[in-house]
Design an enzyme around this catalytic site. Structure first.
Site, PDB file in Angstrom:
ATOM      1  N   ASP A  47     -25.234 -60.520  61.851  1.00 53.09           N
ATOM      2  CA  ASP A  47     -26.198 -60.512  63.358  1.00 53.09           C
ATOM      3  C   ASP A  47     -26.680 -62.013  63.328  1.00 53.09           C
ATOM      4  OD1 ASP A  47     -28.328 -60.047  61.565  1.00 53.09           O
ATOM      5  OD2 ASP A  47     -28.858 -58.374  62.469  1.00 53.09           O
ATOM      6  N   SER A  48     -26.716 -62.664  62.610  1.00 52.73           N
ATOM      7  CA  SER A  48     -27.253 -64.158  62.864  1.00 52.73           C
ATOM      8  C   SER A  48     -26.230 -64.911  63.722  1.00 52.73           C
ATOM      9  CB  SER A  48     -27.227 -64.873  61.560  1.00 52.73           C
ATOM     10  OG  SER A  48     -25.837 -65.083  60.820  1.00 52.73           O
ATOM     11  N   ASP A  86     -22.466 -56.608  60.122  1.00 51.06           N
ATOM     12  CA  ASP A  86     -23.674 -56.224  60.353  1.00 51.06           C
ATOM     13  C   ASP A  86     -24.110 -55.140  61.350  1.00 51.06           C
ATOM     14  OD1 ASP A  86     -25.856 -56.923  58.514  1.00 51.06           O
ATOM     15  OD2 ASP A  86     -26.117 -58.779  59.922  1.00 51.06           O
ATOM     16  N   LYS A 116     -23.178 -53.666  56.807  1.00 49.11           N
ATOM     17  CA  LYS A 116     -24.718 -53.982  56.333  1.00 49.11           C
ATOM     18  C   LYS A 116     -25.744 -53.465  57.416  1.00 49.11           C
ATOM     19  CE  LYS A 116     -26.095 -58.424  55.865  1.00 49.11           C
ATOM     20  NZ  LYS A 116     -27.589 -58.200  56.593  1.00 49.11           N
ATOM     21  N   GLU A 118     -30.173 -53.549  57.298  1.00 45.96           N
ATOM     22  CA  GLU A 118     -31.551 -53.954  56.621  1.00 45.96           C
ATOM     23  C   GLU A 118     -32.428 -52.820  56.413  1.00 45.96           C
ATOM     24  OE1 GLU A 118     -33.176 -57.253  58.872  1.00 45.96           O
ATOM     25  OE2 GLU A 118     -31.325 -58.275  59.051  1.00 45.96           O
ATOM     26  N   GLU A 185     -33.069 -61.434  50.218  1.00 46.79           N
ATOM     27  CA  GLU A 185     -33.180 -62.663  51.179  1.00 46.79           C
ATOM     28  C   GLU A 185     -34.761 -63.005  50.999  1.00 46.79           C
ATOM     29  OE1 GLU A 185     -31.694 -62.680  55.235  1.00 46.79           O
ATOM     30  OE2 GLU A 185     -32.736 -64.511  55.822  1.00 46.79           O
TER      31      GLU A 185
END
Ligand code: KIV
Length: 276
Positions: A47-48, A86, A116, A118, A185
């Site tokens: 999602d960056s 993501d 993925k 978080e 991270e």
């Protein structure tokens, strides 16, 4: 006869615990996926992308539609890499039912191998539900960019005994929930190494430790194309900012001096060649 390329599965990545380090990069577009596919084990449509390609201030600018469109492009551009997409903020936190629906949409519309998300203990229920629906999940703990506003910035994790204990609980929870791998991270090096020894699924480090089972970087950071702040944990393996600026300057000068286009770039009435 050429042999068909077999795409790396999430299960193959899981089996690489304690083996040769797993090479991961983010990718968001068809050409970059084409260029990276031969060199990596895993491509993450992170999602960056919201920051790197769309110019948002944080990853909170990512939407499900944005992730799906980039996931489709990366799947078209790759044949070998395990592709993970993501789950953007807002697509999974509220309930396991919502999380499964979003994960299903991503996998059905892109064909990717895994999703993925978080979080640790707080999203273990969502991970278990997505895995039960047959979709492999990569977890992500430590610095979580989707929580940057809540955290008041990009804060390194694992600096206090309480936080180290919380990270251990998060790692245990996502492993127990069935995640096939775990991104760590922005976490103190020794803590990331301890987390790697603690769990039986591979850890993928970014700003973590070379003891992790694999490493990931954001592609634009790694090739020196990032125009905003480059995090301390990045090594730039190329300087594409300079390459692009020099090419643009040369092009501008040649357009202004009418030396571009040259004879090789225009069509003569005589040759009869129809294709550009
Ligand atoms: O969105 C992303 O690019 C990521 C990686 C940095 C792990 O989550």
């Amino acid at each position: 006869m050429a042999t068909a390329v077999v795409r790396i599965s999430a299960e193959t990545i899981r089996a690489r615990k304690d083996g040769v380090p797993i090479v991961c990069l983010t990718a968001y577009t068809y050409p970059v996926a084409r260029l990276l596919d031969d060199h990596v084990d895993l491509l993450l449509v992170g999602d960056s992308v919201a920051m790197v390609l769309h110019g948002h201030k944080t990853t909170l600018g990512a939407s499900l539609e944005m992730m799906i469109a980039h996931g489709q492009a990366v799947m078209r551009g790759s044949a070998k890499a395990c592709v993970v997409v993501d789950m953007p903020a807002g697509s999974y936190e509220t309930s396991a039912v919502h999380a499964v629906a979003s994960a299903r949409r991503i996998v059905e519309e892109t064909g990717c191998q895994a999703v993925k998300l978080e979080g640790g203990v707080d999203v273990a229920g969502q991970i278990a539900a997505i895995v039960a629906a047959g979709i492999p999940v990569m977890a992500h703990i430590g610095l979580q960019p989707q929580s940057v506003e809540k955290d008041g910035g990009y804060k390194i994790k694992g600096r206090t005994p309480e936080n180290v204990a919380a990270l251990m609980r998060d790692a245990d929870a996502v492993e127990k929930a069935g995640a096939f791998s775990l991104v760590i991270e922005g976490t103190v090096e020794t803590v990331a190494a301890d987390l790697t020894r603690r769990i039986a699924i591979p850890t993928i480090g970014i700003g973590a430790s070379s003891d992790c089972d694999g490493q990931i970087l954001v592609i634009d950071d790694m090739i020196g194309l990032t125009v905003d702040r480059v995090p301390k944990f990045v090594r730039e393996y190329a300087d594409l900012r300079s390459v692009v600026a020099e090419a643009a300057a040369r092009y501008a000068a040649e357009v202004r001096s009418r030396t571009f286009p040259g004879p090789a770039h225009v069509f003569s009435a005589k040759t009869g060649k129809d294709n550009a």
